[in-house]
Scaffold this motif. Structure first.
Motif, PDB file in Angstrom:
ATOM      1  N   GLY A  79      69.577  15.099   0.192  1.00  0.00           N
ATOM      2  CA  GLY A  79      69.479  13.674  -0.084  1.00  0.00           C
ATOM      3  C   GLY A  79      70.488  13.179  -1.111  1.00  0.00           C
ATOM      4  O   GLY A  79      70.711  13.799  -2.157  1.00  0.00           O
ATOM      5  N   ASP A  80      71.092  12.038  -0.817  1.00  0.00           N
ATOM      6  CA  ASP A  80      72.061  11.398  -1.704  1.00  0.00           C
ATOM      7  C   ASP A  80      71.317  10.397  -2.595  1.00  0.00           C
ATOM      8  O   ASP A  80      70.836   9.366  -2.101  1.00  0.00           O
ATOM      9  N   PRO A  81      71.201  10.656  -3.904  1.00  0.00           N
ATOM     10  CA  PRO A  81      70.449   9.756  -4.787  1.00  0.00           C
ATOM     11  C   PRO A  81      70.976   8.327  -4.771  1.00  0.00           C
ATOM     12  O   PRO A  81      70.190   7.377  -4.842  1.00  0.00           O
ATOM     13  N   ALA A  82      72.300   8.159  -4.672  1.00  0.00           N
ATOM     14  CA  ALA A  82      72.886   6.816  -4.689  1.00  0.00           C
ATOM     15  C   ALA A  82      72.407   5.993  -3.492  1.00  0.00           C
ATOM     16  O   ALA A  82      72.116   4.800  -3.616  1.00  0.00           O
ATOM     17  N   LYS A  83      72.298   6.639  -2.324  1.00  0.00           N
ATOM     18  CA  LYS A  83      71.826   5.936  -1.134  1.00  0.00           C
ATOM     19  C   LYS A  83      70.341   5.588  -1.253  1.00  0.00           C
ATOM     20  O   LYS A  83      69.906   4.506  -0.838  1.00  0.00           O
ATOM     21  N   ALA A  84      69.568   6.498  -1.833  1.00  0.00           N
ATOM     22  CA  ALA A  84      68.136   6.237  -2.018  1.00  0.00           C
ATOM     23  C   ALA A  84      67.922   5.056  -2.954  1.00  0.00           C
ATOM     24  O   ALA A  84      67.134   4.144  -2.667  1.00  0.00           O
ATOM     25  N   VAL A  85      68.641   5.075  -4.065  1.00  0.00           N
ATOM     26  CA  VAL A  85      68.483   4.015  -5.058  1.00  0.00           C
ATOM     27  C   VAL A  85      68.952   2.678  -4.489  1.00  0.00           C
ATOM     28  O   VAL A  85      68.329   1.636  -4.738  1.00  0.00           O
ATOM     29  N   ARG A  86      70.026   2.692  -3.733  1.00  0.00           N
ATOM     30  CA  ARG A  86      70.507   1.460  -3.100  1.00  0.00           C
ATOM     31  C   ARG A  86      69.425   0.875  -2.190  1.00  0.00           C
ATOM     32  O   ARG A  86      69.191  -0.335  -2.180  1.00  0.00           O
ATOM     33  N   THR A  87      68.747   1.730  -1.428  1.00  0.00           N
ATOM     34  CA  THR A  87      67.697   1.259  -0.530  1.00  0.00           C
ATOM     35  C   THR A  87      66.533   0.666  -1.310  1.00  0.00           C
ATOM     36  O   THR A  87      66.012  -0.406  -0.968  1.00  0.00           O
ATOM     37  N   VAL A  88      66.121   1.357  -2.375  1.00  0.00           N
ATOM     38  CA  VAL A  88      65.034   0.832  -3.213  1.00  0.00           C
ATOM     39  C   VAL A  88      65.418  -0.523  -3.782  1.00  0.00           C
ATOM     40  O   VAL A  88      64.631  -1.488  -3.733  1.00  0.00           O
ATOM     41  N   PHE A  89      66.631  -0.622  -4.304  1.00  0.00           N
ATOM     42  CA  PHE A  89      67.084  -1.882  -4.895  1.00  0.00           C
ATOM     43  C   PHE A  89      67.066  -3.007  -3.872  1.00  0.00           C
ATOM     44  O   PHE A  89      66.612  -4.123  -4.166  1.00  0.00           O
ATOM     45  N   GLU A  90      67.559  -2.733  -2.676  1.00  0.00           N
ATOM     46  CA  GLU A  90      67.619  -3.774  -1.651  1.00  0.00           C
ATOM     47  C   GLU A  90      66.225  -4.241  -1.239  1.00  0.00           C
ATOM     48  O   GLU A  90      65.989  -5.444  -1.077  1.00  0.00           O
ATOM     49  N   VAL A  91      65.293  -3.294  -1.092  1.00  0.00           N
ATOM     50  CA  VAL A  91      63.934  -3.670  -0.691  1.00  0.00           C
ATOM     51  C   VAL A  91      63.262  -4.502  -1.777  1.00  0.00           C
ATOM     52  O   VAL A  91      62.583  -5.492  -1.495  1.00  0.00           O
ATOM     53  N   VAL A  92      63.459  -4.121  -3.033  1.00  0.00           N
ATOM     54  CA  VAL A  92      62.820  -4.848  -4.139  1.00  0.00           C
ATOM     55  C   VAL A  92      63.461  -6.212  -4.348  1.00  0.00           C
ATOM     56  O   VAL A  92      62.766  -7.216  -4.579  1.00  0.00           O
ATOM     57  N   SER A  93      64.787  -6.272  -4.260  1.00  0.00           N
ATOM     58  CA  SER A  93      65.498  -7.524  -4.551  1.00  0.00           C
ATOM     59  C   SER A  93      65.622  -8.440  -3.341  1.00  0.00           C
ATOM     60  O   SER A  93      65.976  -9.618  -3.478  1.00  0.00           O
ATOM     61  N   GLY A  94      65.355  -7.917  -2.157  1.00  0.00           N
ATOM     62  CA  GLY A  94      65.486  -8.732  -0.955  1.00  0.00           C
ATOM     63  C   GLY A  94      66.927  -8.989  -0.562  1.00  0.00           C
ATOM     64  O   GLY A  94      67.239  -9.991   0.083  1.00  0.00           O
ATOM     65  N   THR A  95      67.812  -8.068  -0.934  1.00  0.00           N
ATOM     66  CA  THR A  95      69.234  -8.212  -0.621  1.00  0.00           C
ATOM     67  C   THR A  95      69.697  -7.041   0.233  1.00  0.00           C
ATOM     68  O   THR A  95      69.006  -6.028   0.340  1.00  0.00           O
ATOM     69  N   GLY A  96      70.875  -7.184   0.852  1.00  0.00           N
ATOM     70  CA  GLY A  96      71.417  -6.089   1.629  1.00  0.00           C
ATOM     71  C   GLY A  96      70.649  -5.844   2.923  1.00  0.00           C
ATOM     72  O   GLY A  96      69.723  -6.570   3.277  1.00  0.00           O
ATOM     73  N   GLU A  97      71.027  -4.775   3.606  1.00  0.00           N
ATOM     74  CA  GLU A  97      70.441  -4.481   4.917  1.00  0.00           C
ATOM     75  C   GLU A  97      68.944  -4.218   4.843  1.00  0.00           C
ATOM     76  O   GLU A  97      68.181  -4.662   5.702  1.00  0.00           O
ATOM     77  N   ALA A  98      68.505  -3.486   3.821  1.00  0.00           N
ATOM     78  CA  ALA A  98      67.081  -3.154   3.703  1.00  0.00           C
ATOM     79  C   ALA A  98      66.268  -4.285   3.086  1.00  0.00           C
ATOM     80  O   ALA A  98      65.038  -4.192   2.997  1.00  0.00           O
ATOM     81  N   GLY A  99      66.934  -5.351   2.683  1.00  0.00           N
ATOM     82  CA  GLY A  99      66.239  -6.472   2.057  1.00  0.00           C
ATOM     83  C   GLY A  99      65.215  -7.151   2.956  1.00  0.00           C
ATOM     84  O   GLY A  99      64.305  -7.826   2.467  1.00  0.00           O
ATOM     85  N   VAL A 100      65.349  -6.942   4.264  1.00  0.00           N
ATOM     86  CA  VAL A 100      64.390  -7.551   5.195  1.00  0.00           C
ATOM     87  C   VAL A 100      62.982  -6.987   5.002  1.00  0.00           C
ATOM     88  O   VAL A 100      62.002  -7.572   5.468  1.00  0.00           O
ATOM     89  N   LEU A 101      62.875  -5.858   4.311  1.00  0.00           N
ATOM     90  CA  LEU A 101      61.570  -5.226   4.100  1.00  0.00           C
ATOM     91  C   LEU A 101      60.837  -5.757   2.871  1.00  0.00           C
ATOM     92  O   LEU A 101      59.675  -5.421   2.655  1.00  0.00           O
TER      93      LEU A 101
END
Length: 284
Positions: free
Chosen positions: A222-244
């Motif tokens: 697992g790449d920590p940077a990718k994991a953290v980016r996903t968490v950030f996007e989900v919480v902030s509502g930004t980026g590709e994962a922001g839809v969640l």
């Protein structure tokens, strides 16, 4: 929109990476470390990006209120509480000492619980807030050696499920993050039981799993940077994962996490079907 993040365990790993990413995105961040001296590099990195750092040991209940008051005073309140601080105690359940068990639960469960309860009045007043509780794949699938670590994360997940329903009317979202194996310092920081593995467990599942952890250290996929980016996007509502954002309670991370949860669900459903007839026959 800039928000205020309070992130525990910001001295390394996911906590530090998330703090730096949020700061880079223009948010305000308050990171916590147990010792600013020991975590000097992390403290400097956060402060260089404009963040704040406070010392906090989540196991010291009498300090929580003061730290929360200080955090709220820095920016007028907190919008996102991230309970990330934690560690793993490894060994056979039978070999664990009472004080080891209590410290594991104090760090991974009671610490987050105290912070949640203390921050909630502010989160409720601000609205559109988020509570992020870092669990683990161990919070869904308990392996040999991880009995108390898994217990602490199962407890945190149970708390989070109920909490999500209780605070939904206040426009507060709860997110459980369930990482699999990521190449952070997590495996370097695990603590084994003070007592050596007792004779009945030598050569068995506990012994084998402990050896696998040792061999696996530093080789996680697992790449920590990718994991953290996903968490950030989900919480902030930004980026590709922001839809969640606000739509999911759990955020599993990593192919290994998905595989283990899928296997557990298959076993759960098999047990459900095997016991269905007997379960449905228990009414008065």
């Amino acid at each position: 929109m800039s928000q205020v993040w309070f992130i525990t365990g910001a001295s390394s790993g996911f906590g530090l990476d998330l703090a730096l990413l949020a700061l880079s995105a223009g948010h305000k961040v308050i990171g916590t470390v147990r010792s600013a001296t020991k975590a000097a590099d992390a403290v400097a990195a956060i402060r260089e990006k404009g963040g704040e750092v406070v010392e906090l040991d989540v196991t010291k209940a009498d300090t929580i209120a003061g730290v929360v008051e200080k955090a709220n005073a820095l920016y007028g309140g907190v919008d996102i509480l991230v309970n990330n601080a934690g560690y793993s105690l490894l060994g056979a359940v039978e070999d664990m000492k009472e004080e080891e068990v209590r410290l594991q639960m104090e760090t991974n469960f009671f610490g987050p619980l105290r912070l949640i309860r203390t921050f909630l009045p502010t989160l409720r007043a601000r609205g559109n807030a988020t509570i992020v509780n870092f669990s683990s794949i161990a919070g869904q699938d308990a392996q040999p050696t991880c009995g108390l670590y898994a217990a602490s994360k199962f407890a945190l997940e149970g708390l989070s499920e109920a909490l999500a329903r209780e605070v939904a009317p206040f426009n507060i979202h709860v997110l459980i993050v369930e990482p699999g194996a990521f190449r952070t310092n997590f495996l370097h920081a695990v603590q084994k039981t003070e007592a050596p593995l007792s004779e009945p467990y030598i050569g068995g599942p506990v012994d084998v799993t402990l050896q696998k952890f040792d061999e696996f250290r530093g080789k996680q996929r697992g790449d920590p940077a990718k994991a953290v980016r996903t968490v950030f996007e989900v919480v902030s509502g930004t980026g590709e994962a922001g839809v969640l954002k606000g739509k999911v309670l759990r955020l599993p991370l990593g192919p290994d996490c998905i595989q283990r949860i899928g296997t557990k669900l298959d076993k759960f459903n098999a047990d459900l079907e095997a016991t269905r007839k007997f379960a449905l026959a228990t009414d008065i």
